[in-house]
Scaffold this motif. Structure first.
Motif, PDB file in Angstrom:
ATOM      1  N   SER A 233      34.059  37.778  18.849  1.00  0.00           N
ATOM      2  CA  SER A 233      35.465  38.086  18.597  1.00  0.00           C
ATOM      3  C   SER A 233      35.601  38.570  17.159  1.00  0.00           C
ATOM      4  O   SER A 233      34.703  38.382  16.329  1.00  0.00           O
ATOM      5  CB  SER A 233      36.331  36.843  18.804  1.00  0.00           C
ATOM      6  OG  SER A 233      36.069  35.881  17.784  1.00  0.00           O
TER       7      SER A 233
ATOM      8  N   ASP B 263      44.725  45.124  24.699  1.00  0.00           N
ATOM      9  CA  ASP B 263      46.028  44.451  24.654  1.00  0.00           C
ATOM     10  C   ASP B 263      46.131  43.480  23.486  1.00  0.00           C
ATOM     11  O   ASP B 263      47.226  43.230  22.966  1.00  0.00           O
ATOM     12  CB  ASP B 263      46.286  43.713  25.965  1.00  0.00           C
ATOM     13  CG  ASP B 263      46.470  44.659  27.149  1.00  0.00           C
ATOM     14  OD1 ASP B 263      46.734  45.854  26.928  1.00  0.00           O
ATOM     15  OD2 ASP B 263      46.329  44.195  28.301  1.00  0.00           O
ATOM     16  N   SER B 264      44.990  42.917  23.065  1.00  0.00           N
ATOM     17  CA  SER B 264      44.986  41.944  21.965  1.00  0.00           C
ATOM     18  C   SER B 264      44.956  42.611  20.593  1.00  0.00           C
ATOM     19  O   SER B 264      44.951  41.916  19.568  1.00  0.00           O
ATOM     20  CB  SER B 264      43.779  41.011  22.093  1.00  0.00           C
ATOM     21  OG  SER B 264      42.575  41.682  21.745  1.00  0.00           O
TER      22      SER B 264
ATOM     23  N   GLU C 275      41.332  41.779  19.002  1.00  0.00           N
ATOM     24  CA  GLU C 275      41.009  40.411  18.586  1.00  0.00           C
ATOM     25  C   GLU C 275      39.993  39.729  19.494  1.00  0.00           C
ATOM     26  O   GLU C 275      39.191  38.912  19.038  1.00  0.00           O
ATOM     27  CB  GLU C 275      42.287  39.560  18.547  1.00  0.00           C
ATOM     28  CG  GLU C 275      43.297  39.995  17.491  1.00  0.00           C
ATOM     29  CD  GLU C 275      42.870  39.651  16.084  1.00  0.00           C
ATOM     30  OE1 GLU C 275      42.033  38.745  15.908  1.00  0.00           O
ATOM     31  OE2 GLU C 275      43.389  40.298  15.149  1.00  0.00           O
ATOM     32  N   THR C 276      40.010  40.037  20.793  1.00  0.00           N
ATOM     33  CA  THR C 276      39.142  39.324  21.734  1.00  0.00           C
ATOM     34  C   THR C 276      37.726  39.893  21.703  1.00  0.00           C
ATOM     35  O   THR C 276      37.492  41.018  21.245  1.00  0.00           O
ATOM     36  CB  THR C 276      39.695  39.406  23.166  1.00  0.00           C
ATOM     37  OG1 THR C 276      39.740  40.777  23.576  1.00  0.00           O
ATOM     38  CG2 THR C 276      41.091  38.809  23.252  1.00  0.00           C
TER      39      THR C 276
ATOM     40  N   ALA D   2      38.400  44.695  33.056  1.00  0.00           N
ATOM     41  CA  ALA D   2      39.482  43.775  32.692  1.00  0.00           C
ATOM     42  C   ALA D   2      39.285  43.235  31.280  1.00  0.00           C
ATOM     43  O   ALA D   2      40.257  43.077  30.520  1.00  0.00           O
ATOM     44  CB  ALA D   2      39.558  42.627  33.695  1.00  0.00           C
ATOM     45  N   ALA D   3      38.037  42.940  30.918  1.00  0.00           N
ATOM     46  CA  ALA D   3      37.752  42.433  29.576  1.00  0.00           C
ATOM     47  C   ALA D   3      38.093  43.471  28.523  1.00  0.00           C
ATOM     48  O   ALA D   3      38.618  43.138  27.444  1.00  0.00           O
ATOM     49  CB  ALA D   3      36.282  42.028  29.464  1.00  0.00           C
ATOM     50  N   TYR D   4      37.811  44.731  28.826  1.00  0.00           N
ATOM     51  CA  TYR D   4      38.134  45.783  27.860  1.00  0.00           C
ATOM     52  C   TYR D   4      39.641  45.947  27.723  1.00  0.00           C
ATOM     53  O   TYR D   4      40.153  46.156  26.621  1.00  0.00           O
ATOM     54  CB  TYR D   4      37.495  47.104  28.282  1.00  0.00           C
ATOM     55  CG  TYR D   4      37.563  48.159  27.208  1.00  0.00           C
ATOM     56  CD1 TYR D   4      36.958  47.950  25.967  1.00  0.00           C
ATOM     57  CD2 TYR D   4      38.227  49.359  27.414  1.00  0.00           C
ATOM     58  CE1 TYR D   4      37.006  48.898  24.968  1.00  0.00           C
ATOM     59  CE2 TYR D   4      38.290  50.326  26.420  1.00  0.00           C
ATOM     60  CZ  TYR D   4      37.680  50.096  25.205  1.00  0.00           C
ATOM     61  OH  TYR D   4      37.739  51.037  24.202  1.00  0.00           O
ATOM     62  N   GLN D   5      40.367  45.812  28.821  1.00  0.00           N
ATOM     63  CA  GLN D   5      41.823  45.902  28.744  1.00  0.00           C
ATOM     64  C   GLN D   5      42.401  44.751  27.928  1.00  0.00           C
ATOM     65  O   GLN D   5      43.352  44.934  27.164  1.00  0.00           O
ATOM     66  CB  GLN D   5      42.441  45.917  30.144  1.00  0.00           C
ATOM     67  CG  GLN D   5      43.927  46.231  30.150  1.00  0.00           C
ATOM     68  CD  GLN D   5      44.247  47.583  29.523  1.00  0.00           C
ATOM     69  OE1 GLN D   5      43.663  48.594  29.903  1.00  0.00           O
ATOM     70  NE2 GLN D   5      45.147  47.587  28.553  1.00  0.00           N
ATOM     71  N   ARG D   6      41.807  43.557  28.078  1.00  0.00           N
ATOM     72  CA  ARG D   6      42.256  42.422  27.254  1.00  0.00           C
ATOM     73  C   ARG D   6      42.030  42.708  25.773  1.00  0.00           C
ATOM     74  O   ARG D   6      42.864  42.356  24.929  1.00  0.00           O
ATOM     75  CB  ARG D   6      41.516  41.140  27.656  1.00  0.00           C
ATOM     76  CG  ARG D   6      41.982  40.521  28.964  1.00  0.00           C
ATOM     77  CD  ARG D   6      41.477  39.097  29.120  1.00  0.00           C
ATOM     78  NE  ARG D   6      40.031  39.014  29.121  1.00  0.00           N
ATOM     79  CZ  ARG D   6      39.280  39.149  30.212  1.00  0.00           C
ATOM     80  NH1 ARG D   6      39.839  39.382  31.397  1.00  0.00           N
ATOM     81  NH2 ARG D   6      37.960  39.051  30.144  1.00  0.00           N
ATOM     82  N   TYR D   7      40.889  43.340  25.475  1.00  0.00           N
ATOM     83  CA  TYR D   7      40.585  43.703  24.088  1.00  0.00           C
ATOM     84  C   TYR D   7      41.643  44.666  23.547  1.00  0.00           C
ATOM     85  O   TYR D   7      42.161  44.484  22.432  1.00  0.00           O
ATOM     86  CB  TYR D   7      39.194  44.339  24.036  1.00  0.00           C
ATOM     87  CG  TYR D   7      38.830  44.952  22.708  1.00  0.00           C
ATOM     88  CD1 TYR D   7      38.366  44.162  21.658  1.00  0.00           C
ATOM     89  CD2 TYR D   7      38.932  46.335  22.502  1.00  0.00           C
ATOM     90  CE1 TYR D   7      38.020  44.731  20.435  1.00  0.00           C
ATOM     91  CE2 TYR D   7      38.593  46.903  21.285  1.00  0.00           C
ATOM     92  CZ  TYR D   7      38.138  46.095  20.263  1.00  0.00           C
ATOM     93  OH  TYR D   7      37.809  46.662  19.051  1.00  0.00           O
TER      94      TYR D   7
END
Length: 228
Positions: free
Chosen positions: A162, A150-151, A154-155, A143-148
């Motif tokens: 960051s 999607d951002s 930036e994350t 999930a953290a990689y997907q947030r990265y």
């Protein structure tokens, strides 16, 4: 003033498309030969060479500037063959850059190691490929990689930096160590990481372009005219 930003040569991790941050691997043997052959064609004569403390950057600097002896290239406190996987050690800034100069008979440039030029801290994803991250058994990591993604990058990765934190660190090091030398009208080379170069170019280059548009291949870089 002339400023060259050069990414270190190809490593095994680069070949395998891994996130290589604190892992202190050297450049490939064939890459050393390639860089040594290119050194004469590049015809660089800077007053100062600034390097990241990472082994891959120190080895690249040695290939491009043969006058930088092994003793100089150990200025970060590590021997040329020593490796470390400690992100905490690699990312720790010093109060002042470490500087070693050649004797009067040598035409070699001054060498200054800048700890802030170390590559981004990739945290839990250090030395992993995107395929390995996507297959991580921990759903929080996936999930953290997907947030990265999607951002737009930036994350931070879990336990890492960051992009904003990384860029601030790199630019703080530049303004502390490099900018005063540029203001003295000295020509300068920086041998560092892809992320370090992208951070500097996004912050200072004109015309402005986003971080990832400044991506550069191993052993390549930018030749700039710098105006303070």
């Amino acid at each position: 003033m002339k400023l060259w930003l050069i990414r270190h040569g190809m490593t095994k991790g680069n070949q395998e498309h891994r996130y290589v941050g604190a892992t202190d691997e050297g450049i490939l043997p064939e890459e050393k030969e390639r860089l040594q052959a290119r050194a004469a064609d590049m015809d660089l004569h800077p007053a100062v060479v600034f390097v990241s403390p990472a082994r891959r950057c120190r080895e690249t600097a040695a290939c491009l500037f043969p006058g930088l002896q092994a003793a100089q290239l150990c200025a970060s406190g590590e021997g040329p063959e020593e490796e470390t996987s400690s992100a905490a050690t690699a990312m720790r800034p010093s109060r002042q850059p470490e500087s070693v100069t050649e004797n009067a008979e040598s035409a070699a440039p001054e060498l200054i190691v800048v700890p802030e030029f170390m590559e981004m801290n990739f945290g839990a994803f250090e030395y992993m490929s995107w395929q390995e991250i996507n297959q991580d058994p921990d759903p929080a990591h996936r999930a953290a990689y997907q947030r990265y993604i999607d951002s737009g990058g930036e994350t931070a990765f879990p336990g890492g930096e960051s992009k904003a934190e990384f860029t601030k660190r790199v630019c703080d090091g530049f303004e502390r160590a490099v900018l005063p030398r540029l203001q003295e009208h000295q020509d300068i080379v920086i041998v560092a990481h892809g992320g370090t170069i992208m951070a500097l170019m996004e912050r200072y280059a004109e015309p402005h372009k986003p971080y990832f548009e400044w991506n550069v291949k191993p052993g390549e870089g930018y030749h700039l005219d710098f105006t303070c």
